[in-house]
Design a protein around this motif. Sequence first.
Motif, PDB file in Angstrom:
ATOM      1  N   ILE A 253       0.839  -1.202   0.000  1.00 26.42           N
ATOM      2  CA  ILE A 253       0.000   0.000   0.000  1.00 26.42           C
ATOM      3  C   ILE A 253       0.873   1.250   0.000  1.00 26.42           C
ATOM      4  CG2 ILE A 253      -1.667   1.352   1.339  1.00 26.42           C
ATOM      5  CD1 ILE A 253      -2.807  -1.326   2.347  1.00 26.42           C
ATOM      6  N   LEU A 254       1.929   1.250   0.817  1.00 31.20           N
ATOM      7  CA  LEU A 254       2.794   2.423   0.892  1.00 31.20           C
ATOM      8  C   LEU A 254       3.522   2.652  -0.433  1.00 31.20           C
ATOM      9  CD1 LEU A 254       3.930   4.740   2.481  1.00 31.20           C
ATOM     10  CD2 LEU A 254       5.613   3.200   3.503  1.00 31.20           C
ATOM     11  N   VAL A 255       3.954   1.572  -1.091  1.00 35.83           N
ATOM     12  CA  VAL A 255       4.596   1.716  -2.400  1.00 35.83           C
ATOM     13  C   VAL A 255       3.617   2.315  -3.407  1.00 35.83           C
ATOM     14  CG1 VAL A 255       5.519   0.451  -4.387  1.00 35.83           C
ATOM     15  CG2 VAL A 255       6.314  -0.103  -2.090  1.00 35.83           C
ATOM     16  N   VAL A 256       2.381   1.840  -3.396  1.00 38.16           N
ATOM     17  CA  VAL A 256       1.373   2.350  -4.333  1.00 38.16           C
ATOM     18  C   VAL A 256       1.103   3.828  -4.071  1.00 38.16           C
ATOM     19  CG1 VAL A 256      -1.055   2.196  -5.022  1.00 38.16           C
ATOM     20  CG2 VAL A 256       0.289   0.112  -4.718  1.00 38.16           C
ATOM     21  N   VAL A 257       0.944   4.190  -2.785  1.00 39.21           N
ATOM     22  CA  VAL A 257       0.712   5.601  -2.448  1.00 39.21           C
ATOM     23  C   VAL A 257       1.937   6.435  -2.814  1.00 39.21           C
ATOM     24  CG1 VAL A 257       0.300   7.230  -0.569  1.00 39.21           C
ATOM     25  CG2 VAL A 257      -0.965   5.086  -0.636  1.00 39.21           C
ATOM     26  N   GLY A 258       3.134   5.894  -2.557  1.00 39.06           N
ATOM     27  CA  GLY A 258       4.354   6.605  -2.928  1.00 39.06           C
ATOM     28  C   GLY A 258       4.422   6.867  -4.420  1.00 39.06           C
ATOM     29  N   LEU A 259       4.069   5.868  -5.220  1.00 34.81           N
ATOM     30  CA  LEU A 259       4.032   6.049  -6.672  1.00 34.81           C
ATOM     31  C   LEU A 259       2.986   7.094  -7.053  1.00 34.81           C
ATOM     32  CD1 LEU A 259       4.341   2.330  -7.861  1.00 34.81           C
ATOM     33  CD2 LEU A 259       6.062   4.139  -8.098  1.00 34.81           C
ATOM     34  N   GLY A 260       1.866   7.097  -6.325  1.00 35.28           N
ATOM     35  CA  GLY A 260       0.837   8.101  -6.583  1.00 35.28           C
ATOM     36  C   GLY A 260       1.316   9.503  -6.269  1.00 35.28           C
ATOM     37  N   VAL A 261       2.076   9.644  -5.175  1.00 32.74           N
ATOM     38  CA  VAL A 261       2.635  10.963  -4.823  1.00 32.74           C
ATOM     39  C   VAL A 261       3.635  11.406  -5.890  1.00 32.74           C
ATOM     40  CG1 VAL A 261       4.048  12.202  -3.133  1.00 32.74           C
ATOM     41  CG2 VAL A 261       2.252  10.640  -2.346  1.00 32.74           C
ATOM     42  N   ILE A 262       4.398  10.457  -6.430  1.00 30.14           N
ATOM     43  CA  ILE A 262       5.303  10.782  -7.540  1.00 30.14           C
ATOM     44  C   ILE A 262       4.499  11.243  -8.754  1.00 30.14           C
ATOM     45  CG2 ILE A 262       6.882   9.749  -9.228  1.00 30.14           C
ATOM     46  CD1 ILE A 262       8.024   8.051  -6.955  1.00 30.14           C
ATOM     47  N   ALA A 263       3.375  10.582  -9.012  1.00 28.17           N
ATOM     48  CA  ALA A 263       2.507  10.997 -10.111  1.00 28.17           C
ATOM     49  C   ALA A 263       2.015  12.425  -9.897  1.00 28.17           C
ATOM     50  CB  ALA A 263       1.321  10.039 -10.240  1.00 28.17           C
ATOM     51  N   TYR A 264       1.696  12.765  -8.642  1.00 30.40           N
ATOM     52  CA  TYR A 264       1.262  14.130  -8.342  1.00 30.40           C
ATOM     53  C   TYR A 264       2.400  15.114  -8.618  1.00 30.40           C
ATOM     54  CZ  TYR A 264      -0.791  18.112  -5.924  1.00 30.40           C
ATOM     55  OH  TYR A 264      -1.304  19.353  -5.627  1.00 30.40           O
ATOM     56  N   GLY A 265       3.635  14.714  -8.281  1.00 28.07           N
ATOM     57  CA  GLY A 265       4.772  15.568  -8.567  1.00 28.07           C
ATOM     58  C   GLY A 265       4.928  15.817 -10.051  1.00 28.07           C
ATOM     59  N   LEU A 266       4.759  14.764 -10.853  1.00 28.16           N
ATOM     60  CA  LEU A 266       4.850  14.923 -12.304  1.00 28.16           C
ATOM     61  C   LEU A 266       3.714  15.810 -12.820  1.00 28.16           C
ATOM     62  CD1 LEU A 266       5.750  11.253 -13.306  1.00 28.16           C
ATOM     63  CD2 LEU A 266       7.284  13.241 -13.238  1.00 28.16           C
ATOM     64  N   TYR A 267       2.530  15.665 -12.220  1.00 24.38           N
ATOM     65  CA  TYR A 267       1.416  16.536 -12.596  1.00 24.38           C
ATOM     66  C   TYR A 267       1.744  17.999 -12.284  1.00 24.38           C
ATOM     67  CZ  TYR A 267      -2.959  19.056 -12.300  1.00 24.38           C
ATOM     68  OH  TYR A 267      -3.932  20.022 -12.446  1.00 24.38           O
ATOM     69  N   CYS A 268       2.424  18.230 -11.157  1.00 24.38           N
ATOM     70  CA  CYS A 268       2.808  19.595 -10.798  1.00 24.38           C
ATOM     71  C   CYS A 268       3.723  20.215 -11.851  1.00 24.38           C
ATOM     72  CB  CYS A 268       3.502  19.619  -9.436  1.00 24.38           C
ATOM     73  SG  CYS A 268       2.399  19.370  -8.033  1.00 24.38           S
ATOM     74  N   PHE A 269       4.608  19.383 -12.439  1.00 17.77           N
ATOM     75  CA  PHE A 269       5.453  19.883 -13.524  1.00 17.77           C
ATOM     76  C   PHE A 269       4.601  20.327 -14.704  1.00 17.77           C
ATOM     77  CE2 PHE A 269       8.928  17.020 -11.758  1.00 17.77           C
ATOM     78  CZ  PHE A 269       9.637  18.076 -11.214  1.00 17.77           C
ATOM     79  N   ALA A 270       3.598  19.503 -15.041  1.00 18.26           N
ATOM     80  CA  ALA A 270       2.704  19.871 -16.136  1.00 18.26           C
ATOM     81  C   ALA A 270       1.900  21.111 -15.780  1.00 18.26           C
ATOM     82  CB  ALA A 270       1.767  18.694 -16.446  1.00 18.26           C
ATOM     83  N   ARG A 271       1.480  21.197 -14.519  1.00 19.35           N
ATOM     84  CA  ARG A 271       0.683  22.356 -14.093  1.00 19.35           C
ATOM     85  C   ARG A 271       1.501  23.645 -14.160  1.00 19.35           C
ATOM     86  NH1 ARG A 271      -2.812  22.859  -8.434  1.00 19.35           N
ATOM     87  NH2 ARG A 271      -3.949  24.751  -9.040  1.00 19.35           N
ATOM     88  N   ALA A 272       2.807  23.526 -13.936  1.00 22.19           N
ATOM     89  CA  ALA A 272       3.665  24.713 -14.014  1.00 22.19           C
ATOM     90  C   ALA A 272       3.563  25.359 -15.384  1.00 22.19           C
ATOM     91  CB  ALA A 272       5.108  24.338 -13.706  1.00 22.19           C
ATOM     92  N   ARG A 273       3.382  24.548 -16.390  1.00 15.61           N
ATOM     93  CA  ARG A 273       3.290  25.060 -17.756  1.00 15.61           C
ATOM     94  C   ARG A 273       1.847  25.361 -18.164  1.00 15.61           C
ATOM     95  NH1 ARG A 273       6.073  25.179 -22.526  1.00 15.61           N
ATOM     96  NH2 ARG A 273       4.896  24.826 -24.444  1.00 15.61           N
ATOM     97  N   LEU A 274       0.918  24.554 -17.672  1.00 15.68           N
ATOM     98  CA  LEU A 274      -0.470  24.615 -18.178  1.00 15.68           C
ATOM     99  C   LEU A 274      -1.431  25.380 -17.277  1.00 15.68           C
ATOM    100  CD1 LEU A 274      -0.733  20.855 -19.224  1.00 15.68           C
ATOM    101  CD2 LEU A 274      -0.230  22.803 -20.718  1.00 15.68           C
ATOM    102  N   ALA A 275      -0.999  25.771 -16.080  1.00 17.68           N
ATOM    103  CA  ALA A 275      -1.919  26.438 -15.134  1.00 17.68           C
ATOM    104  C   ALA A 275      -2.483  27.721 -15.727  1.00 17.68           C
ATOM    105  CB  ALA A 275      -1.193  26.749 -13.823  1.00 17.68           C
TER     106      ALA A 275
END
Length: 277
Positions: A253-275
């Motif tokens: 569960i922690l690995v899955v949530v950790g991967l999800g938090v990484i996904a959120y980080g990658l989304y933040c990179f996209a948001r930096a450009r697309l916000a």
Amino acid sequence: MSPSPASRSSASNIARQAKNSPILAMLARTGYAVNGILHLLIGGIAIGVASGVGAGSGGEADQSGALGALASAPGGVLVLWVVFVGLAALGIWQLLSAALVREPDATKRAAQVAGELGKAVAYLAIAVTALTFARGGSSNSASSTSSFSATLLASPGGVFLLVVLGLGVLAIGVVFVVRGVRRSFTKHIRVPGGTAGKAVIALGVVGYVAKGIAVGVVGILFIVAAATTNASQATGLDGALKALLGLPFGGVILVVVGLGVIAYGLYCFARARLAQL
């Protein structure tokens, strides 16, 4: 004495001009990007903890651990200064957004203002922590959260206040999950077409749900701390993520949530450009 309509209008115009500043917008976008870096590190630390490896500053799966990892990396101090400037600018931008809410319904307006102010406080708090690390200091979010909870528990009505705080944080976690499931975060970005747009949406859905789960557990730990009058139960994001290890298949569960938090980080990179700022 309440401010006159003319003074309120003048203040709104100043806030609007400041928010429309190209420099502030650029720095706010930088804030989203560095927030992405922090979430990548937090997710990586969480996965390290799940595998028994640990990482960062004492294996703390939170902002302090991420900032500590940056501080110990080559060139990390420079990055910390960028984190400070970017998140401070993003916090200021959120404050200006709160000042410019124009919802006619009083209840909805209050909710929107509270939401913008909450995000501003969160960004500014992390910015201050980044400044501490950039200047050679250190910080431990888990210890700070426990100390705050202990202080609250020792005050009159502290148990009730800590429960209210926990319920509030839990509600924020639920909002994140709902925002991810409903994809309502897309209202705040310019979604590109084609495969790129699908990838951004997928990262947002996974990221928001994972972050919502983590934040929700933080709220639950506050409630547990209040119920047991044990402030050590409330240890912020680090304690919330590590608490998942106590569940059946907790490591997975922690690995899955950790991967999800990484996904959120990658989304933040996209948001930096697309916000849409």
